[in-house]
Write an enzyme that holds these catalytic residues in place. Sequence first.
Site, PDB file in Angstrom:
ATOM      1  N   HIS A  16      -3.083   8.238   6.644  1.00 57.85           N
ATOM      2  CA  HIS A  16      -2.955   6.391   5.632  1.00 57.85           C
ATOM      3  C   HIS A  16      -4.333   6.093   6.050  1.00 57.85           C
ATOM      4  O   HIS A  16      -4.910   5.959   4.941  1.00 57.85           O
ATOM      5  CB  HIS A  16      -1.851   5.768   5.772  1.00 57.85           C
ATOM      6  CG  HIS A  16      -1.892   4.351   5.609  1.00 57.85           C
ATOM      7  ND1 HIS A  16      -2.021   4.171   3.570  1.00 57.85           N
ATOM      8  CD2 HIS A  16      -1.928   3.597   6.139  1.00 57.85           C
ATOM      9  CE1 HIS A  16      -1.238   2.666   3.302  1.00 57.85           C
ATOM     10  NE2 HIS A  16      -1.814   1.732   4.584  1.00 57.85           N
ATOM     11  N   GLU A  26      -0.572   5.710  13.222  1.00 58.31           N
ATOM     12  CA  GLU A  26       0.016   6.616  12.506  1.00 58.31           C
ATOM     13  C   GLU A  26      -0.235   7.767  13.385  1.00 58.31           C
ATOM     14  O   GLU A  26       0.360   8.961  13.290  1.00 58.31           O
ATOM     15  CB  GLU A  26      -1.367   6.487  11.642  1.00 58.31           C
ATOM     16  CG  GLU A  26      -0.729   7.709  10.518  1.00 58.31           C
ATOM     17  CD  GLU A  26      -1.609   8.241   9.140  1.00 58.31           C
ATOM     18  OE1 GLU A  26      -0.990   8.491   7.850  1.00 58.31           O
ATOM     19  OE2 GLU A  26      -2.318   7.342   9.374  1.00 58.31           O
ATOM     20  N   LYS A  38      -9.593   7.166   2.318  1.00 59.20           N
ATOM     21  CA  LYS A  38     -10.453   6.318   1.846  1.00 59.20           C
ATOM     22  C   LYS A  38     -11.378   6.225   2.373  1.00 59.20           C
ATOM     23  O   LYS A  38     -12.423   5.297   2.447  1.00 59.20           O
ATOM     24  CB  LYS A  38      -9.067   5.559   3.067  1.00 59.20           C
ATOM     25  CG  LYS A  38      -7.778   4.916   1.719  1.00 59.20           C
ATOM     26  CD  LYS A  38      -6.891   4.274   2.565  1.00 59.20           C
ATOM     27  CE  LYS A  38      -6.002   3.820   2.348  1.00 59.20           C
ATOM     28  NZ  LYS A  38      -4.802   5.429   2.632  1.00 59.20           N
ATOM     29  N   CYS A  78       1.542  -1.093   0.292  1.00 58.43           N
ATOM     30  CA  CYS A  78       0.142  -0.243  -0.171  1.00 58.43           C
ATOM     31  C   CYS A  78       1.226   1.390   0.076  1.00 58.43           C
ATOM     32  O   CYS A  78       0.456   2.376  -0.023  1.00 58.43           O
ATOM     33  CB  CYS A  78      -0.957   0.099   1.151  1.00 58.43           C
ATOM     34  SG  CYS A  78      -2.043  -1.517   1.213  1.00 58.43           S
ATOM     35  N   HIS A  98      -9.603   1.623  -0.324  1.00 57.60           N
ATOM     36  CA  HIS A  98      -9.033   1.437   0.586  1.00 57.60           C
ATOM     37  C   HIS A  98      -8.020   1.229  -1.035  1.00 57.60           C
ATOM     38  O   HIS A  98      -8.403  -0.153  -2.201  1.00 57.60           O
ATOM     39  CB  HIS A  98      -8.032   0.778   1.106  1.00 57.60           C
ATOM     40  CG  HIS A  98      -6.591   0.670   1.685  1.00 57.60           C
ATOM     41  ND1 HIS A  98      -5.295   1.125   0.926  1.00 57.60           N
ATOM     42  CD2 HIS A  98      -5.891   0.096   2.391  1.00 57.60           C
ATOM     43  CE1 HIS A  98      -4.714   1.374   1.170  1.00 57.60           C
ATOM     44  NE2 HIS A  98      -4.538   0.540   2.209  1.00 57.60           N
ATOM     45  N   PHE A 143       2.350  -3.478   4.331  1.00 63.84           N
ATOM     46  CA  PHE A 143       2.674  -4.267   4.814  1.00 63.84           C
ATOM     47  C   PHE A 143       4.525  -4.879   4.310  1.00 63.84           C
ATOM     48  O   PHE A 143       4.460  -4.753   3.804  1.00 63.84           O
ATOM     49  CB  PHE A 143       1.610  -5.589   4.465  1.00 63.84           C
ATOM     50  CG  PHE A 143       0.299  -5.938   4.615  1.00 63.84           C
ATOM     51  CD1 PHE A 143      -0.250  -5.481   5.175  1.00 63.84           C
ATOM     52  CD2 PHE A 143      -0.494  -6.279   4.455  1.00 63.84           C
ATOM     53  CE1 PHE A 143      -1.952  -5.262   6.424  1.00 63.84           C
ATOM     54  CE2 PHE A 143      -1.374  -7.183   5.347  1.00 63.84           C
ATOM     55  CZ  PHE A 143      -2.878  -6.580   5.966  1.00 63.84           C
TER      56      PHE A 143
END
Length: 491
Positions: A382, A393, A413, A242, A418, A477
């Site tokens: 994010h 975050e 998002k 991502c 996403h 990830f």
Amino acid sequence: MAGIAASISSFGVLRARESGSNAASLVQYSGLRPSANMPIASIRPIASWLISTRAPKCRIIKAQASTISAPTRETDPKKRVVITGMGLVSVFGNDIETFYNKLLEGESGISLIDRFDASNFSVRFAGQIRDFSSKGYIDGKNDRRLDDSWRYCIVGGKRALEDANLGTEVLEKMDRTKIGVLVGTGMGGLTAFSTGVEALIQKGYKKITPFFIPYSITNMGSALLAIDTGLMGPNYSISTACATANYCFFSAANHIRKGEAEIMVAGGTEAAVMPTGVAGFIACRALSQRNGEPQGASRPWDKDRDGFVMGEGAGVLIMESLESAMKRGAKIYAEYLGGAITCDAHHMTDPRSDGLGVSSCIKKSLEDAGVSPEEVNYVNAHATSTLAGDLAEVNAIKKVFKDTSEIKMNGTKSMIGHGLGAAGGLEAIATIKAINTGWLHPTINQNNLEPDVTIDTVPNVKKKHEVNVAISNSFGFGGHNSVVVFAPFTP
């Protein structure tokens, strides 16, 4: 093929923890709790060689003392990087103005999936793109063969070039060895890959199309866009889950700063709203299961969030040296000041508990940009709507920005889902539009905010805000962290 497998693994495989039996308990990147309607015992154990059974404790890293000088921004016009074009494919269509107006209105693009029969899936909704047309950008024969990921890439890339006044006739008169393409993807040509595997299993190897490999591998979006436009500069793809698009922006800017290119077409593309993609994330327990309320499912920082919502599309920027842009009289939307990439070096999916990977990435991005923390007053977060990720975050942001009273932070998002490898591209465009318009889009579904989130999240309604310096965060990830820094252009 290795790239496809690695991409799928980096997105989709999560921590296994023994639960008193041979069954595996999955805890995804978001820290989601096991849901009542998905019994743990029904999930098959994950091979121990693929995944560690326990997340390692965060290593203590000591900071070394150093003399810090006042930040200074780049002044060399050959090394200053500006944004001269933008292009996208999104759940709100392919037009930049329409896209951002929908965001400002707080409209959700999330709906029930109808691209395939998802009636038996435990998650049946996504930010699915409908009525997409590549007319005028891809010829009919190739269009029918291409994976959607590459269709989105080509259309988004060509629209960005058009927006920058770099159409076919203009490009033919330019030195195209100084123009490169760097559009990444997290999953690659997932439909092409899945279709090829299905043909192999059901009909045998002779029924696999010769396009199986080319349309599956992750570099093909950049390659096809270059083939269509004759751009002969640096060309490759990056796949960091991502965080992909931001990695591409960071690397593209460095090609310009090093004099290896004058213009880079950079961003991310993704098309994973298909059976394998959705099923894979369901298996990870990564997704929200609000099937009865799709438009309320993506709710960053809200106490009732239960996972992210899949999206798709492409977001592409034309990044150009200021010298080149001035020479050809290009319009300039904003300036890319800098960026950074780091790794948590901790776990495949869980964020570091100390937030060091993210906070250090933000700090390094500001150093690269020549910006002090006090100058930043907007964060496009994010913010995936996951339990652990959202708060991790926020805590990292608080570590860097001691006073957040003047900072606004929002989550794109919440409306488009996403976009995985495309997320940073779409969010960079939203960030630049915020700079241009002076309006921040809301974070929708903010009904029960986490008490630890003390930063203004622009809840539910847009806000007027003059952006001084903005950062856009993307994390993936594997512990991949990326931050890019944008600001209004000043000569």
